[in-house]
Design a protein around this motif. Structure first.
Motif, short mmCIF file in Angstrom:
data_model
loop_
_atom_site.label_atom_id
_atom_site.label_comp_id
_atom_site.label_asym_id
_atom_site.label_seq_id
_atom_site.Cartn_x
_atom_site.Cartn_y
_atom_site.Cartn_z
N ALA A 25 0.80 -1.25 0.02
CA ALA A 25 -0.11 -0.12 -0.13
C ALA A 25 0.86 1.07 -0.11
CB ALA A 25 -0.71 0.04 1.35
N VAL A 26 2.07 1.23 0.70
CA VAL A 26 2.75 2.46 0.70
C VAL A 26 3.37 2.69 -0.50
CG1 VAL A 26 5.11 3.21 1.66
CG2 VAL A 26 3.35 2.08 3.21
N PHE A 27 4.02 1.55 -1.48
CA PHE A 27 4.41 1.74 -2.68
C PHE A 27 3.25 1.82 -3.61
CE2 PHE A 27 8.07 -0.41 -0.50
CZ PHE A 27 8.99 0.84 -0.72
N GLY A 28 1.93 1.86 -3.48
CA GLY A 28 1.06 2.30 -4.45
C GLY A 28 0.49 0.92 -5.26
N PHE A 29 0.77 -0.23 -4.57
CA PHE A 29 0.17 -1.70 -5.24
C PHE A 29 -1.00 -1.89 -4.42
CE2 PHE A 29 4.89 -1.64 -5.86
CZ PHE A 29 4.91 -1.86 -7.36
N GLY A 30 -2.18 -1.25 -5.15
CA GLY A 30 -3.62 -1.26 -4.41
C GLY A 30 -3.95 -2.71 -4.51
N GLY A 31 -3.88 -3.34 -5.63
CA GLY A 31 -4.35 -4.71 -6.07
C GLY A 31 -3.70 -5.76 -5.00
N ILE A 32 -2.30 -5.58 -5.18
CA ILE A 32 -1.55 -6.45 -4.06
C ILE A 32 -1.99 -6.26 -2.87
CG2 ILE A 32 0.79 -7.19 -3.39
CD1 ILE A 32 1.55 -6.24 -6.32
N ALA A 33 -1.89 -4.98 -2.32
CA ALA A 33 -2.26 -4.85 -0.92
C ALA A 33 -3.65 -5.35 -0.51
CB ALA A 33 -2.16 -3.27 -0.68
N SER A 34 -4.48 -5.37 -1.49
CA SER A 34 -5.88 -5.52 -1.17
C SER A 34 -6.03 -7.20 -0.95
CB SER A 34 -6.90 -5.16 -2.35
OG SER A 34 -8.19 -5.79 -2.15
N ALA A 35 -5.19 -7.95 -2.01
CA ALA A 35 -5.25 -9.35 -1.88
C ALA A 35 -4.55 -9.78 -0.63
CB ALA A 35 -4.60 -9.98 -3.17
N SER A 36 -3.58 -9.26 -0.18
CA SER A 36 -2.79 -9.59 0.85
C SER A 36 -3.63 -9.47 2.25
CB SER A 36 -1.47 -9.01 1.09
OG SER A 36 -0.60 -9.15 -0.09
N ALA A 37 -4.11 -8.36 2.38
CA ALA A 37 -5.02 -7.68 3.45
C ALA A 37 -6.12 -8.91 3.55
CB ALA A 37 -5.59 -6.65 3.53
N GLY A 38 -6.84 -9.47 2.39
CA GLY A 38 -7.81 -10.29 2.41
C GLY A 38 -7.42 -11.61 2.95
N ILE A 39 -6.12 -11.91 2.38
CA ILE A 39 -5.54 -13.40 3.05
C ILE A 39 -5.24 -13.12 4.44
CG2 ILE A 39 -3.59 -14.79 2.63
CD1 ILE A 39 -3.47 -14.09 -0.24
N ALA A 40 -4.79 -11.91 4.91
CA ALA A 40 -4.61 -11.97 6.49
C ALA A 40 -5.80 -12.08 7.11
CB ALA A 40 -3.91 -10.59 6.60
N GLN A 41 -6.78 -11.51 6.72
CA GLN A 41 -8.15 -11.49 7.43
C GLN A 41 -8.64 -12.92 7.39
OE1 GLN A 41 -10.55 -8.71 5.50
NE2 GLN A 41 -9.95 -7.22 6.77
N ILE A 42 -8.53 -13.56 6.56
CA ILE A 42 -9.04 -15.10 6.56
C ILE A 42 -8.21 -15.85 7.25
CG2 ILE A 42 -9.10 -17.11 5.00
CD1 ILE A 42 -9.72 -15.14 2.65
N LEU A 43 -6.77 -15.87 7.28
CA LEU A 43 -5.90 -16.63 8.23
C LEU A 43 -6.13 -16.21 9.66
CD1 LEU A 43 -2.54 -16.69 6.18
CD2 LEU A 43 -4.34 -18.42 6.64
N PHE A 44 -6.46 -14.96 9.75
CA PHE A 44 -6.52 -14.60 11.10
C PHE A 44 -8.03 -15.20 11.96
CE2 PHE A 44 -7.77 -11.35 14.64
CZ PHE A 44 -6.76 -11.65 15.53
N PHE A 45 -8.97 -15.10 11.10
CA PHE A 45 -10.29 -15.63 11.29
C PHE A 45 -10.17 -17.04 11.75
CE2 PHE A 45 -14.39 -17.63 10.25
CZ PHE A 45 -15.10 -16.98 11.08
#
Length: 53
Positions: free
Chosen positions: A16-36
């Protein structure tokens, strides 16, 4: 599993800091699923421990 969730969260923040919105969104989604999944497994372990004594 919690460490994987944290790793994907860090990847999402860096992307997200470097401006890669798609990668940031996908990684955040994976992190949420794994945390759940981690939370569900933790609660199941607590319940099993309480039942077994």
């Amino acid at each position: 599993m919690l460490s994987w969730a944290l790793a994907f969260l860090v990847i999402a923040l860096i992307a997200a800091v470097f401006g890669f919105g798609g990668i940031a969104s996908a990684s955040a989604g994976i992190a949420q699923i794994l945390f759940f999944i981690f939370l569900v497994m933790f609660v199941v372990a607590l319940i099993l421990r309480a039942v077994r004594g």
